[in-house]
Design a protein around this motif. Sequence first.
Motif, PDB file in Angstrom:
ATOM      1  N   VAL A 447      -9.053  -5.564   8.552  1.00 45.05           N
ATOM      2  CA  VAL A 447      -7.965  -4.997   7.761  1.00 45.05           C
ATOM      3  C   VAL A 447      -6.936  -6.096   7.545  1.00 45.05           C
ATOM      4  N   GLN A 450      -1.493  -3.372   5.805  1.00 43.76           N
ATOM      5  CA  GLN A 450      -1.366  -1.964   5.472  1.00 43.76           C
ATOM      6  C   GLN A 450      -0.314  -1.773   4.385  1.00 43.76           C
ATOM      7  N   ASP A 474      -5.267   1.169   4.522  1.00 44.46           N
ATOM      8  CA  ASP A 474      -5.757  -0.070   5.124  1.00 44.46           C
ATOM      9  C   ASP A 474      -6.351  -0.934   4.029  1.00 44.46           C
TER      10      ASP A 474
END
Length: 510
Positions: A447, A450, A474
């Motif tokens: 990831v 965010q 994400d």
Amino acid sequence: MAYRELVRRWHEAVRAADRGHWDAALDAFGGIAEPPARICFNVGCVQLLARRPEAALRAFNKTIEKDNSLAVGYFQRGFVHLQLEMYEEALSDYHLAFSHLRENPFIDYKQLGLRHILYAWEVLYSTAAVQCHLQQWQEARVTLEKAVVWRPERKTAILELALERVQDHLFLEPMLVPLGELFRPRKKEVEQLDSKDFLGKPKVISSIIPNDEYIGFEPLRPQKQGFYEPSANALREAESGYHRVLARFRPEEPPGQEVAAGSLVFVLGRAADGWATAIHDGQKLHIPSSLLEPASRMDKWKISTGIPLPPAQVPPSRLPMKQKPDPPGEENASVNDASAHMDSKVPPRRGEAPAGADRPAVLRLRCECSLVLRAGEAPALPALRALLRDRLAQQAQRGALSYRLLDGTELGTVLGQEDLGKVWQQLMEGKLILCCQDSDSQSGRPVLYQMLAQHSYLPQGPGDLEFSKGDVLDILSEVNEDWLEGRCNGKTGIFPKCFATQTSCDVAFL
């Protein structure tokens, strides 16, 4: 004469005078019946500009008759009397002008529309100028000394020079209101001369009639033959709402109207005889209930409500399909979105005849899987195809099958034969999309950061990520400047970057 018409002619005359059209200005002023003192004053000033002192004197006489307390009127008439060598009359006018100042140092006529300030020392200066012509040199000196008392500090040099000229028995030039300065109507009154549409042009924001583009006000709405608007009671029916027409239908009434297959109609209610009352293209009609099915969420999204998206929140043009390069330096590289399209015939829907050979059903299968490769050992193309073939074969056996419900709210999961029967009920226009997702497809992908959804986003096509305002996304990869690949609520897809903003704390997951 109405005050509105007086202001209109007044404004036209002042504009003509500003352009130097003296006769046109005088004609416009002459069209005002029973003109007030300010209009007569303007006529006198325009006559002075046209070098007609006798006509100007008659106009200023009318000004004094209309308003015998207008100090600037006496001041201007005194100047005209001096030009006509009527010195006694001029001296009387200047004395009257000074007396109507009522011991004030000045009078500002801006509130009345004249951009000029009449000072007491100017009146006394002009009085001394007349006294010089009458050979009253001692009186002129006394008048100028009186003007010194009323003078502003910046005008000391002018009066001192005037005293020297009087001492030498030289004439003084009288003062007057600057040429071109007239009484003007108020700006707000001029702006109100033209009619304004304060309500503006109405626009249909929401209507029970699909694609209603009517603009106007009730009850003046023009009605046409056969035009129907549903009443408020009709909307209370529990079965009312948008439905899709499954096959072409030609109603008997109204004649000549045909409803094409796939059209959206608004159903007002259903009768026990199997017929439904609906609205299509502004017309009320009766249509068999068997030809209707509830419109999905995506169908309702296509209906124009007249409400645009927020500024800068229109999804950008979709990116071209291309393979994304693998990030360098990673030990595990993922090959995602390996999609396989398979055409196969599916069982007919319940209550329908089997599909003919001219209209086959298309089953589109979307597979998502991951391949783990050793770093630094990139396989050749034949070897990579072999790995993909084996991986897809394994996923076909153990992958999770899902489909989107008709209302578009969520994905249904295929766990058994009963769920598979529900899949065939989702067949729409001979097409169906199944998703085959590897249970391990979401693991092992880093990831990047965010983001927080600022607006809800509905999928515009296969592979889009659906989310609601306030969801945390994400970010798995950056597709281009406008699109990102992300994950939300266990789903992976792409979405426009402008629908979300990056959170204050970015955390990288490895």
